[in-house]
Enzyme design. Sequence first.
Site, PDB file in Angstrom:
ATOM      1  N   ASP A  10      51.150 -17.206  34.305  1.00  0.00           N
ATOM      2  CA  ASP A  10      50.890 -15.768  34.338  1.00  0.00           C
ATOM      3  C   ASP A  10      52.118 -15.032  33.791  1.00  0.00           C
ATOM      4  OD1 ASP A  10      49.617 -13.283  35.220  1.00  0.00           O
ATOM      5  OD2 ASP A  10      51.126 -13.283  36.800  1.00  0.00           O
ATOM      6  N   LYS A 149      40.088 -16.378  35.400  1.00  0.00           N
ATOM      7  CA  LYS A 149      41.102 -17.179  34.713  1.00  0.00           C
ATOM      8  C   LYS A 149      40.776 -18.665  34.832  1.00  0.00           C
ATOM      9  CE  LYS A 149      45.301 -14.288  34.962  1.00  0.00           C
ATOM     10  NZ  LYS A 149      46.709 -14.278  35.434  1.00  0.00           N
ATOM     11  N   ASP A 172      51.205 -15.398  40.537  1.00  0.00           N
ATOM     12  CA  ASP A 172      51.706 -14.570  41.639  1.00  0.00           C
ATOM     13  C   ASP A 172      50.652 -13.709  42.333  1.00  0.00           C
ATOM     14  OD1 ASP A 172      51.574 -12.621  39.367  1.00  0.00           O
ATOM     15  OD2 ASP A 172      52.470 -11.300  40.860  1.00  0.00           O
ATOM     16  N   ASP A 176      44.957 -14.997  40.047  1.00  0.00           N
ATOM     17  CA  ASP A 176      45.302 -16.373  39.684  1.00  0.00           C
ATOM     18  C   ASP A 176      44.608 -17.405  40.570  1.00  0.00           C
ATOM     19  OD1 ASP A 176      47.188 -15.683  37.607  1.00  0.00           O
ATOM     20  OD2 ASP A 176      48.589 -15.090  39.179  1.00  0.00           O
TER      21      ASP A 176
END
Length: 223
Positions: A10, A149, A172, A176
């Site tokens: 990321d 994602k 983070d 994610d």
Amino acid sequence: MFKPKAIAVDIDGTLTDRKRALNCRAVEALRKVKIPVILATGNISCFARAAAKLIGVSDVVICENGGVVRFEYDGEDIVLGDKEKCVEAVRVLEKHYEVELLDFEYRKSEVCMRRSFDINEARKLIEGMGVKLVDSGFAYHIMDADVSKGKALKFVAERLGISSAEFAVIGDSENDIDMFRVAGFGIAVANADERLKEYADLVTPSPDGEGVVEALQFLGLLR
């Protein structure tokens, strides 16, 4: 020890600090990695491509939280999400909140907004519309419910001839989580959302870019 064949990282809050400044040590470390490094971000394609070129990693980028994928710097964006569904959801929210759109004309699969209202209340308002409202820690994103994602990572992995389970991922925020679910090893930096940490195989001692360096060291990718 897990030995990845590729890494997905990321950007905001992972490679950058809260002021969105890139961590130079993390950049230097990523340039030393001998396996593909793919940026996976909520940002738009042109930003992700520029960041990949600046950092010196793979041209393959996952953008807009998985709604857009590009395999070559000068290639075409592959759009995986339906933006129109997201626009319809925004129209509902605009009846209840002052909604400030971000980068609207550049986003191809989702709608991004300033974090200026209660996200849990907003989620109830757009329930059943085939979309999801996600907080990246920097902005709110209304996404096609079929986009993540994680799904984009599986799509990319298949094109690269490997499994998503052969990826290590570093992130983070809650956007994610799906990526952590499909990867072989998930690493959350110290400043990560507590919800993401629940899915992590490792939480680094240090935040953002310093945590990325620690993650790469743990994986044995820095010699």
